[in-house]
Write an enzyme that holds these catalytic residues in place. Sequence first.
Site, PDB file in Angstrom:
ATOM      1  CD  GLU A 136      42.785  41.810 -23.397  1.00 42.72           C
ATOM      2  OE1 GLU A 136      43.579  42.676 -23.062  1.00 42.72           O
ATOM      3  OE2 GLU A 136      41.629  42.066 -23.739  1.00 42.72           O
ATOM      4  CG  MET A 271      38.093  40.026 -26.808  1.00 50.34           C
ATOM      5  SD  MET A 271      39.279  40.713 -25.625  1.00 50.34           S
ATOM      6  CE  MET A 271      40.647  41.065 -26.709  1.00 50.34           C
ATOM      7  CG  ASN A 273      38.428  39.388 -30.503  1.00 48.99           C
ATOM      8  OD1 ASN A 273      39.321  39.062 -29.750  1.00 48.99           O
ATOM      9  ND2 ASN A 273      37.165  39.065 -30.294  1.00 48.99           N
ATOM     10  CG  HIS A 305      35.649  49.858 -23.346  1.00 50.13           C
ATOM     11  ND1 HIS A 305      36.196  50.371 -22.193  1.00 50.13           N
ATOM     12  CD2 HIS A 305      36.373  48.748 -23.615  1.00 50.13           C
ATOM     13  CE1 HIS A 305      37.203  49.605 -21.798  1.00 50.13           C
ATOM     14  NE2 HIS A 305      37.325  48.598 -22.644  1.00 50.13           N
ATOM     15  CD  GLU A 306      35.181  46.007 -25.729  1.00 50.96           C
ATOM     16  OE1 GLU A 306      36.370  45.824 -26.057  1.00 50.96           O
ATOM     17  OE2 GLU A 306      34.804  45.952 -24.533  1.00 50.96           O
ATOM     18  CG  HIS A 309      40.112  48.336 -26.514  1.00 45.79           C
ATOM     19  ND1 HIS A 309      41.163  48.759 -25.735  1.00 45.79           N
ATOM     20  CD2 HIS A 309      39.224  47.766 -25.656  1.00 45.79           C
ATOM     21  CE1 HIS A 309      40.925  48.451 -24.461  1.00 45.79           C
ATOM     22  NE2 HIS A 309      39.751  47.859 -24.391  1.00 45.79           N
ATOM     23  CD  GLU A 328      40.913  46.829 -21.176  1.00 49.21           C
ATOM     24  OE1 GLU A 328      39.944  47.583 -21.364  1.00 49.21           O
ATOM     25  OE2 GLU A 328      41.122  45.814 -21.870  1.00 49.21           O
TER      26      GLU A 328
END
Length: 875
Positions: A136, A271, A273, A305-306, A309, A328
């Site tokens: 990203e 991140m 992924n 947070h991740e 996502h 985000e």
Amino acid sequence: MAASPEQFRGQARLPLCASPLRYDLRLRPDLGVCAFSGSAAVDVAVSAPTHFLVLNAADLFVDGSSVRFQDLAPSEVVQFEEDEILVIGFDRDLPIGEGVLKMDFTGTLNDEMRGFYRSKYEYKGESRNMAVTQFEAADARRCFPCWDEPAFKAKFKLTLEVPSELVALSNMPVIKETVHGPLKTVYYEESPLMSTYLVAVVVGLFDYIESSTLHGTKVRVYTQVGKSNQGKFALDVAVKSLDLYKDYFATPYPLPKLDMVAIPDFAAGAMENYGLVTYRETALLYDELLSSASNKQQVAITVAHELAHQWFGNLVTMEWWTHLWLNEGFASWVSYLAVEALFPEWNNWTQFLDETTSGLRLDALAESHPIEVEINHACEIDAIFDSISYDKGASVIRMLQSYLGAERFQKALASYIKKYAYSNAKTEDLWVVLEEETGEPVKDLMITWTKQQGYPVIYAKLDGHDLLLEQAQFLSDGSSGPGLWIVPITSCCSSYNAQKKFLLQGKTDKVHIDFTASQSAEGENAQNCWIKLNIDQTGFYRVKYDDELAAGLEKAIKTKKLSLMDKIGIVDDSYALSVARKQTLTSLLRLLNAYRYESDFTVLSHVTSVCLGIDKISVDATPELCRYIKQLLINLLLQAAKTLGWDPKDGESHLDVMLRSLLLIALVKLGHDETINEGVRRFHIFLKDRKTNLLPPDTRKAAYLAVMQTVSTSSRAGYDALMKIYRETAEAQEKSRILGSLSSCVDKDIVLEALNFMLTDEVRNQDAFYALGGISLEGREVAWAWLKENWDYVSKTWPSSSLISDFIKSTVSQFTTEEKAAEVSEFFAGRIKPSFERALKQSLERVRISARWIESIRGEPNLAQTVHELLQHEV
Ligand code: BES
Ligand code: ZN
């Protein structure tokens, strides 16, 4: 039209006539020479006649002779580096329908923490390389040729060839491994439909710990060998968050496993992924003895947070980067929801106001941007991972949720996730679902917040029984922008029991205030009445009260009538209004005095940051008075600090631990001698005995800063001692504490030495921003001269937008004169790149705002008298 590959240059997006369905991807990283080779077979759907296949590639060598589409060899294969595209031309139209595109390619495992890169770690005293991906926003193209846009979702089937002793991870579970001598081939399951930026690979030596969700998803945390204990806390948060999100989104976690890995060199914090989330070590690892309470919170928030996502971003993905905030902003907002449920004692929603405050700060600049921002080139994407997409994004979601009600909002989100699962959505798609679900005018309301930059300040004044409201765009430079918003207004009068709620649609409106009702509710007389707008700061706006209303609120603070969030809102609005010269520093100092008896962490963290802001500006604005202002600010924080002391107490709350650390750091920064001396004393004991309980991780940063305050060129023992600790420790959190302290020294030579140290290979490139964050006011000229001198090296070594922007923000924004702003502009003329252009403009704007604020402070007639009066009051 003459068909030529040239026609594809300079386009923001790839053509739509061919799209990928499935990638069969084989990668062979060579960790010894830091290179890789690979081959791809991509099922492509051709939907319109075309001579060309156009996809992305950057910093890759694509072997033209290997390229085939079905049996067809291309007539030309051209790579345009600037546009990061690969154009494969054929001498006839490709047949409509599906075909397989095959190609071989090679590349370097770079040092830039993006694309396919190498990270270094130590194993048994030896330095080793690992191979890691970070794709990203648009760097999958640096690893394999691909349609590298979020809307080209495809299935991915990966195969890795790696040294047999290493752990090789990817998004999906391993289905087969075959070992041939020193190498092994690892085959992974095929993924569901996903975007390229979420593909991931990690190859290195790791230990792991494992657990599983109620639903049976296997969750693992991978750490450096011997450190897996430090993954326990994150593992626990992960498992619980997955269960929570499954219920909240009414959709199970879509993959068979979730791995989380700590990577020693990592540009961002973490991140998301798909199925293989990567983290910098400080954002994943937690150690009871070595980490602070704030480290713990950071880990919880980052993991939450991740994992958010995995639904918001990975399952449902933004259609284009213009809608990045859907990823985000939502993940940030949802992470607070999860952490609130897991750790109710952290008072997490009150801490959320940190996000709102930082969104409001950035968005008060003319050089801000709307939440939805046009993106015309891949190089512009990274720069919008900023406080607008994250903090303003999350805050306007909180505003909307509070307007619609939590239950209706959750139901609508769950249908949105169902409707767009394995697909892409735009901002408007979300509004449509929310309107269907609630019948409220969500789109009209929200486009004023997402398509328009900035936010309003609401001027409020009392006219008999009417509260008159007027909105105008708030800008820190003191001007008023042209913006108009539909503002969800909430208000209450002298009691939280009777709240009013309506939408301010035009420039002005009024609210009837029923004084009698609120008085009888609280049994008070008219003089003690207070009116608070924007209850609990759920709205993304500021309020400027007239003098009478402001006086009522000040009293309400002193008499402890207000909620924590409202106390935070009032002090933060007041500070911002003062910077914008809508209110005097004198009156801000008077207001601050009302917070003297505050003892709550969440409130004091905002009060402290206001204090430090005032302290900084007063050094330049009123050198003759700044000593007294400092004393005033110290007095404000001292009571709470004394109550807590330096030593942890049995059974004290998490927030008190956070508060102790916050206050000690602030007092050291304000130059409070007693705190500094005590910090230095404890440091010396710690230096001799690292196991002493006189300096646990929570107070260590304060002691380190205290030591640096006493360091000078002639007496540099403290600096050397800190360096010794830095060199001895293997803990990333400890290293970051030290880096964040070194350049806070008042001695310019030492600041320079600290900055130069940052360029050595003893400091990982990912950690430079810690050192930059702490530069003292005295060191700002040195830092700027240093940045100019090292600019070529710095801009080459930290190409990523957020890192290079940090260099600029932390050196430039410290200045406070027009002349300096002009000097900085002049230096950067001709050196500007899209990755930091906005950060530079914002920093320059901040300098000019400070310059004007200073001028107005110098003209405040009552400032000196008020400061002395308030000081006397204290004694
Ligand atoms: N998607 C981002 C990581 C990212 C940031 C990739 C910038 C590319 C460019 C990730 O989900 C994220 O937001 N990470 C945050 C942590 C979080 C707790 C706000 C980060 O890295 O700071
Ligand atoms: Zn994120």
